[in-house]
Design a protein around this motif. Structure first.
Motif, PDB file in Angstrom:
ATOM      1  N   LEU A 231       0.848  -1.186   0.000  1.00  0.00           N
ATOM      2  CA  LEU A 231       0.000   0.000   0.000  1.00  0.00           C
ATOM      3  C   LEU A 231       0.892   1.247   0.000  1.00  0.00           C
ATOM      4  O   LEU A 231       1.914   1.276   0.677  1.00  0.00           O
TER       5      LEU A 231
ATOM      6  N   GLU B  23       0.848   5.619   0.230  1.00  0.00           N
ATOM      7  CA  GLU B  23       0.091   6.837   0.504  1.00  0.00           C
ATOM      8  C   GLU B  23       0.472   7.863  -0.564  1.00  0.00           C
ATOM      9  O   GLU B  23       1.648   7.998  -0.911  1.00  0.00           O
TER      10      GLU B  23
ATOM     11  N   HIS C 288      -2.092  15.031   1.502  1.00  0.00           N
ATOM     12  CA  HIS C 288      -2.483  13.634   1.368  1.00  0.00           C
ATOM     13  C   HIS C 288      -3.755  13.530   0.540  1.00  0.00           C
ATOM     14  O   HIS C 288      -4.746  14.191   0.841  1.00  0.00           O
ATOM     15  N   ALA C 289      -3.728  12.715  -0.522  1.00  0.00           N
ATOM     16  CA  ALA C 289      -4.908  12.573  -1.385  1.00  0.00           C
ATOM     17  C   ALA C 289      -5.624  11.258  -1.114  1.00  0.00           C
ATOM     18  O   ALA C 289      -6.837  11.158  -1.252  1.00  0.00           O
TER      19      ALA C 289
ATOM     20  N   SER D 112      -4.794   6.655  -0.913  1.00  0.00           N
ATOM     21  CA  SER D 112      -3.809   5.587  -0.981  1.00  0.00           C
ATOM     22  C   SER D 112      -4.149   4.652  -2.122  1.00  0.00           C
ATOM     23  O   SER D 112      -5.233   4.724  -2.707  1.00  0.00           O
TER      24      SER D 112
ATOM     25  N   HIS E 178      -2.774   0.556  -4.014  1.00  0.00           N
ATOM     26  CA  HIS E 178      -1.866  -0.584  -4.057  1.00  0.00           C
ATOM     27  C   HIS E 178      -1.070  -0.550  -5.351  1.00  0.00           C
ATOM     28  O   HIS E 178      -1.625  -0.240  -6.411  1.00  0.00           O
TER      29      HIS E 178
ATOM     30  N   ASP F 189      -3.276   8.338 -12.488  1.00  0.00           N
ATOM     31  CA  ASP F 189      -4.562   7.964 -13.080  1.00  0.00           C
ATOM     32  C   ASP F 189      -5.701   8.064 -12.073  1.00  0.00           C
ATOM     33  O   ASP F 189      -6.836   8.329 -12.436  1.00  0.00           O
ATOM     34  N   LEU F 190      -5.366   7.816 -10.804  1.00  0.00           N
ATOM     35  CA  LEU F 190      -6.432   7.757  -9.806  1.00  0.00           C
ATOM     36  C   LEU F 190      -6.734   9.122  -9.191  1.00  0.00           C
ATOM     37  O   LEU F 190      -7.896   9.443  -8.952  1.00  0.00           O
ATOM     38  N   TYR F 191      -5.704   9.924  -8.951  1.00  0.00           N
ATOM     39  CA  TYR F 191      -5.932  11.145  -8.171  1.00  0.00           C
ATOM     40  C   TYR F 191      -5.769  12.442  -8.957  1.00  0.00           C
ATOM     41  O   TYR F 191      -5.977  13.519  -8.411  1.00  0.00           O
TER      42      TYR F 191
ATOM     43  N   ARG G 207      -7.066  12.867 -12.422  1.00  0.00           N
ATOM     44  CA  ARG G 207      -7.742  12.744 -13.719  1.00  0.00           C
ATOM     45  C   ARG G 207      -8.269  14.083 -14.224  1.00  0.00           C
ATOM     46  O   ARG G 207      -8.619  14.229 -15.377  1.00  0.00           O
ATOM     47  N   ARG G 208      -8.399  15.055 -13.335  1.00  0.00           N
ATOM     48  CA  ARG G 208      -8.914  16.361 -13.739  1.00  0.00           C
ATOM     49  C   ARG G 208      -7.908  17.463 -13.422  1.00  0.00           C
ATOM     50  O   ARG G 208      -8.281  18.529 -12.939  1.00  0.00           O
TER      51      ARG G 208
ATOM     52  N   SER H  33       3.112   2.935   2.782  1.00  0.00           N
ATOM     53  CA  SER H  33       2.347   3.212   4.009  1.00  0.00           C
ATOM     54  C   SER H  33       3.106   2.759   5.241  1.00  0.00           C
ATOM     55  O   SER H  33       3.013   3.380   6.308  1.00  0.00           O
TER      56      SER H  33
END
Lengths: 337, 99
Positions: free
Chosen positions: B12, B14, B27-28, B30, B32, B45-47, B49-50, B61
């Motif tokens: 994992l 962070e 911190h946005a 977490s 894997h 890609d996850l946090y 995208r915009r 972690s």
């Protein structure tokens, strides 16, 4: 003493003397009453933890399974613009699933375990995704009605008593707003298009309206978990209250679309200041929950297959990581020698 | 990360995102990932995208040491009884400017 971060929950400092159960419960109750958030390493009642795991896992699973009905239309989107929008939306759903899985993991469960339970049918996802997307207009109806219902449910969850869930919901709600608007715009284009396109839009709304109302869950008197969840401030409004809010929002929106909602009993109630709606067919809801919806089997099969097909990717990435970690260790040793 | 089988559990990470230049990383969430590079790509890609970020940190972690919630009060207690560290502690006559 110190311990590692958020995700190493469930947290109780290992070396501290076992604190008194009543004291812990009182501290938890005070925090909930004062509307401060419960964070992963705080003490919490086992039932609170279990309720959150159940609800958050179901929510995460819904996001992931929810990719399927819409992805069904990516290759057949009528224009490049619509295709790009739909791909972005389906990618968002994957992202929402991941936010929620990692929020759930703060409760001391593992994502792999949650996925295993989904695949084994031991944890649920929202039954709305067991309905098929028969035409392109369904993509619009899902955006407008299904995402609209989801937003109505989710906005109050941004103030949920469990911090990581509330934070995930803030992010998700921001992104859902685009989902709903693209669906509405899509339906509007169809509704103002040819008579065939208009009919297609109307047909999609006819099929998605009632299942969308069922997304709010059973009527207040019948809802198994509602009272406790409200007391814990996981839930802020009752199912019926949220359902009513959604109906009241949708009726004028449907008028602008030039589409009707398939409920002959839908009418303005002056004394309540709300729309009355017809009775919901809960036997259909129960049937879909029992696994007898149109697509239950297909959705789970597809999910299992996708997971199995991804095995080699996960293995390759792990092997690559292990090899490079080993290479680095060797390099360090050579440097020291 | 209790309960994970060792062969398939990716570690994992962070994720910390700098929203724009001039701001600190915050911190946005977490995720894997098998290694740091994949963690960075997945975090993008996850946090972001915009266009939510111009810079990303990923930290295992397990590398984070946190204070314990059980000793919240004693740990932070030294700051609680020193109101004179705040400017509002001091009474200044009406009309004094630039203070």
């Amino acid at each position: 003493m110190t311990t590692t971060a958020e995700h190493t929950a469930p947290g109780r400092a290992a070396s501290a003397p076992p604190p008194d159960q009543g004291e812990l419960q009182a501290a938890f109750d005070d925090a909930v009453a004062a509307d401060t958030r419960i964070e992963p390493r705080d003490w919490m009642p086992d039932a609170y933890r279990a309720t959150l795991v159940r609800q958050m896992a179901q929510h995460a699973h819904s996001e992931i399974i929810g990719m399927q009905p819409e992805a069904n239309w990516i290759t057949r989107a009528p224009s490049l613009r619509r295709k790009a929008i739909l791909m972005a939306k389906v990618q968002d759903e994957a992202g929402h699933g991941l936010y929620l899985y990692s929020a759930t993991e703060t409760l001391g469960v593992s994502r792999d375990d949650l996925l295993d339970k989904l695949h084994a049918g031991r944890q649920r996802y929202s039954s709305i995704f067991n309905y098929p997307t028969l035409t392109w207009a369904d993509v619009g109806a899902i955006g407008w009605l299904v995402d609209g219902a989801a937003i109505t449910n989710q906005v109050p969850l941004c103030r949920c008593s469990y911090g990581p869930y509330a934070r995930a919901m803030v992010r998700i709600c921001k992104e859902e707003s685009f989902h709903q608007r693209q669906g509405y715009e899509l339906l509007l284009a169809l509704s103002r298009g040819t008579p065939e396109q208009h009919a297609m839009a109307q047909d999609a709304v006819n099929r998605w309206w009632w299942p969308s109302l069922m997304m709010f869950g059973p009527a207040d008197g019948e809802s198994a978990h509602s009272a406790q969840s409200m007391a814990w401030k996981i839930k802020r409004h009752s199912n019926d209250e949220l359902r009513q809010r959604f109906v009241d929002i949708c009726v004028p929106q449907a008028e602008v679309l030039g589409l009707t909602l398939p409920d002959p009993d839908l009418r303005w109630n002056e004394s309540r200041g709300s729309y009355d709606h017809g009775a919901i067919d809960w036997s259909e809801f129960q049937e879909v929950l029992r696994g007898n919806g149109p697509c239950n089997e297909q959705r789970l099969d597809r999910r299992r297959t996708a997971h199995e097909n991804g095995t080699w990717v996960r293995e390759a990435a792990a092997a690559y990581a292990a090899k490079h970690a080993a290479d680095q260790d060797n390099a360090h040793e050579e440097a020291r020698a | 990360m209790s309960g994970q089988s060792p062969q398939d559990a990716w570690p994992l990470w962070e994720v910390f995102v700098r929203g724009r230049r001039g701001l600190s990383h915050t911190h946005a969430g977490s995720l894997h990932a098998p290694d740091a590079q994949m963690a960075l790509r997945n975090a993008r890609d996850l946090y972001t995208r915009r266009a939510e970020g111009v810079s990303i940190w990923v930290v295992p972690s397990t590398a984070i040491t946190a204070s314990s919630p059980d000793e919240k009060d004693p740990f932070f207690e030294p700051a609680a009884d020193k109101p004179y560290r705040h400017p509002t502690f001091y009474e200044i006559p009406e009309g004094v400017k630039h203070l």
